[in-house]
Design a protein around this motif. Structure first.
Motif: not given
Lengths: 226, 372
Positions: B87, B89-96, B137, B145
């Motif tokens: 999955y 997500p729209q804003h990528y959901g990367l763990f910052p 990120p 990203q």
């Protein structure tokens, strides 16, 4: 200078953090992620100690925990000692009045974690525990730190509730805040001044340290701009 | 690694019925190796559908299965952890707080550490992220990203890839590059890919099939070009950007010419043969912008003169190299709208209040089922 009172205050502060923070952490996370109909009421209840005069909170605790009440009577029966005018009673009072100081910063910190990040963690196959430990806690850490510092500093400075529930028994319930009051009553301004200065320096240092650490984590873990 | 994915043949099937918290009545399918674009305006429920496929949101009732495995029905709701979808997500959901490499291996905790590193590195390299593995990120561009998010999603051998508005947060030049990369990646993935977008061009460029969704209802599914040419109803026509929707009435059918005659105000138009519509039936019909031809360009074509209309330009707006026209057709209340190149408008001396003639290409006229 009443070193016993300072030591008692520090003990009370550390034990409050130890017992309160983990429970408040799960409560805050639950409140941050769940939407339900009674949520505003529950949040209001948890925030009551913020707005109620400490003497009112103290009064109700005295009523509920006193030996005349069923709860106090039951505790007296099973432990052989009363909660009021005893360190354990003080600790219970401290836990209750610190709930908003512990819950609110952590709740805000969990709420600030974007939904996308939590969704991604779940889709990466992370269990709720793993997501908490590896994703959410590192991001919510400044909030956890703030909660710990606020609870500790507030415990050190609490006066009204302590006086109502604990009185001023040396070595048992006389915290540094009570001791300062006692010294002033006894016109011993030197001792009161010393203790006040220690408390002032200590409070400033701990808040500065917390702000510094919080900023450090905040910079390290800032959310990317996209 | 590629072979690992190639062996995972799986089709997605979804049927959802729910009335709250948002109404959703959806029916869609995506074959393994295909890219399905879920197209609809904001708030149409397309992202919610994607979250339901991922297991992040639970529908009231329905059925979701992937590769023959039931993910959701009335007795069963598999968690996102059990479904293991890829999955994004729209804003990528990367763990910052994690580096690109740590992000890419975040979904691999069930593997040995050396295997985690190997796979994460392979996927980052495949997504052209060599040399950026240690970056956080916040130190990566939007396009980078997105690549990290796709690498993370695919490193875990998912049974489906879900992309939520994957190109909405990047600038146009990066977007063009990412289009090519996704098209290339698609060839090597033998799992269903579902992409949510509100951009029809993205669907046309990348999707094998497209499903239109509006107000929580899936309206039409098919090959993007077919849907663009033959939307099933007015809502679908509006979603695919058709603006010229009119009333008409069936006059007669000409089997020899394979044509159906349509009354349009005081005019008669030839349109594609639709013998199932009885003469006298009131219909709604539509024509795409490129079906409206101006005399200068249509003169060279063999055009049925019956579809020629005299129009008056009621409004004209120049936007860069393009001119937007609103035209009044005699005996018809709705305006005819068209966008034409500035060059053509100059050539035709078009100005507000001026008359010209246009031809509506018969083969581009699309009649909806009877108008009630």
């Amino acid at each position: 200078m009443d070193w016993t009172a300072l030591w008692l205050s520090l003990q009370l502060g550390f034990m409050t953090i130890l017992l309160l923070i983990s429970a408040a952490l799960f409560g805050a996370r639950w409140l941050a992620y769940r939407q339900f109909s009674g949520k505003p009421l529950l949040e209001a209840l948890l925030a009551v100690p913020l707005v109620l005069p400490p003497t009112v909170v103290g009064y109700y605790l005295l009523v509920v925990l006193g030996t005349q009440s069923p709860v106090g009577h039951w505790i007296m029966h099973w432990t052989g000692q009363p909660l009021v005018f005893h360190f354990s009673g003080l600790l219970i009072a401290s836990l209750i009045v610190n709930i908003p100081f512990a819950v609110q910063p952590m709740q805000r910190a969990f709420e600030a974690i974007p939904q996308d990040i939590r969704d991604a963690a779940a889709c990466c196959g992370m269990s709720s525990w793993r997501a908490l430990l590896t994703v959410e806690l590192p991001l919510a850490w400044p909030g956890v730190l703030t909660a710990m510092v606020l609870s500790f500093a507030h415990t050190l400075g609490e006066f009204g509730v302590v006086l109502m529930v604990g009185g001023s028994l040396p070595g048992e319930t006389r915290t540094i805040a009570i001791s300062i009051y006692d010294r002033v009553q006894a016109l011993d301004f030197d001792a009161a001044g010393q203790m006040s200065l220690i408390l002032l320096v200590f409070s400033i240092s701990i808040l500065a340290l917390a702000n510094g650490l919080s900023g450090h984590f905040g910079r390290r873990h800032r959310y990317p701009e996209i | 690694m590629e072979e690992g994915i190639a062996t995972l043949k799986s089709d997605l099937r979804l049927q959802i019925q729910q009335t709250s918290p948002i109404p959703l009545f959806a029916d869609l399918e995506c074959a393994a190796g295909h890219l399905l674009a879920l197209v609809g305006p904001s708030g149409s429920g397309k992202s919610t559908l994607l979250r339901m496929i991922a297991g992040l949101s639970r529908p009231q009732s329905g059925h979701i299965s992937c590769g023959g495995q039931v993910w959701f029905d009335n007795n069963n709701h598999m968690t996102p952890q059990q479904r293991r979808t890829g999955y994004v997500p729209q804003h990528y959901g990367l763990f910052p707080h994690m580096s690109a490499l740590e992000n890419a291996k975040a979904g691999l905790h069930h593997l040995a550490n050396s295997e985690q590193l190997k796979r994460a590195r392979e996927w980052l390299a495949r997504m052209h992220l060599d040399g950026l593995q240690q970056r956080k990120p916040s130190e990566l561009s939007g396009g980078q990203q997105q690549r990290v998010a796709v690498a993370r999603a695919l490193a875990g051998d998912p049974s489906i890839l879900l992309l939520d508005e994957p190109f909405s947060a990047v600038d146009s030049s990066t977007r063009e590059k990412l289009y090519s990369e996704l098209a290339e990646l698609k060839h090597h993935l033998h799992i269903p890919i579902i992409m949510v977008t509100h951009d029809l061009n993205e669907a046309l460029l990348l999707a094998d099939r497209m499903t239109l969704i509006n107000h929580g209802h899936t309206l039409q599914s098919g090959v993007p070009r077919d849907i663009m040419a033959h939307p099933c109803n007015e809502a679908a026509a509006q979603l695919v950007g058709m603006r010229n929707l009119f009333d008409g009435e069936i006059i007669e059918h000409d089997a020899e010419q394979s044509s159906t005659r349509l009354r349009f105000g005081a005019h008669v138009l030839d349109s594609p043969y639709r013998p199932e519509l009885r003469p006298g039936t009131s219909v709604r019909w539509v024509i795409p912008d490129n079906g409206v031809r101006f005399r200068a360009i249509s003169r060279a074509e063999s055009v049925n003169s019956r579809n020629r209309l005299e129009v008056m330009v009621s409004r004209l707006l120049t936007l860069g190299d393009e001119v937007r026209l609103s035209m009044k057709i005699d005996s018809v209340s709705a305006p005819l709208l068209a966008n034409i190149p500035l060059r053509l408008a100059t050539e035709l001396n078009l100005a507000a209040g001026q008359c010209t003639s246009v031809v509506l290409r018969a083969e581009d006229i699309h009649i909806f089922a009877s108008h009630e």
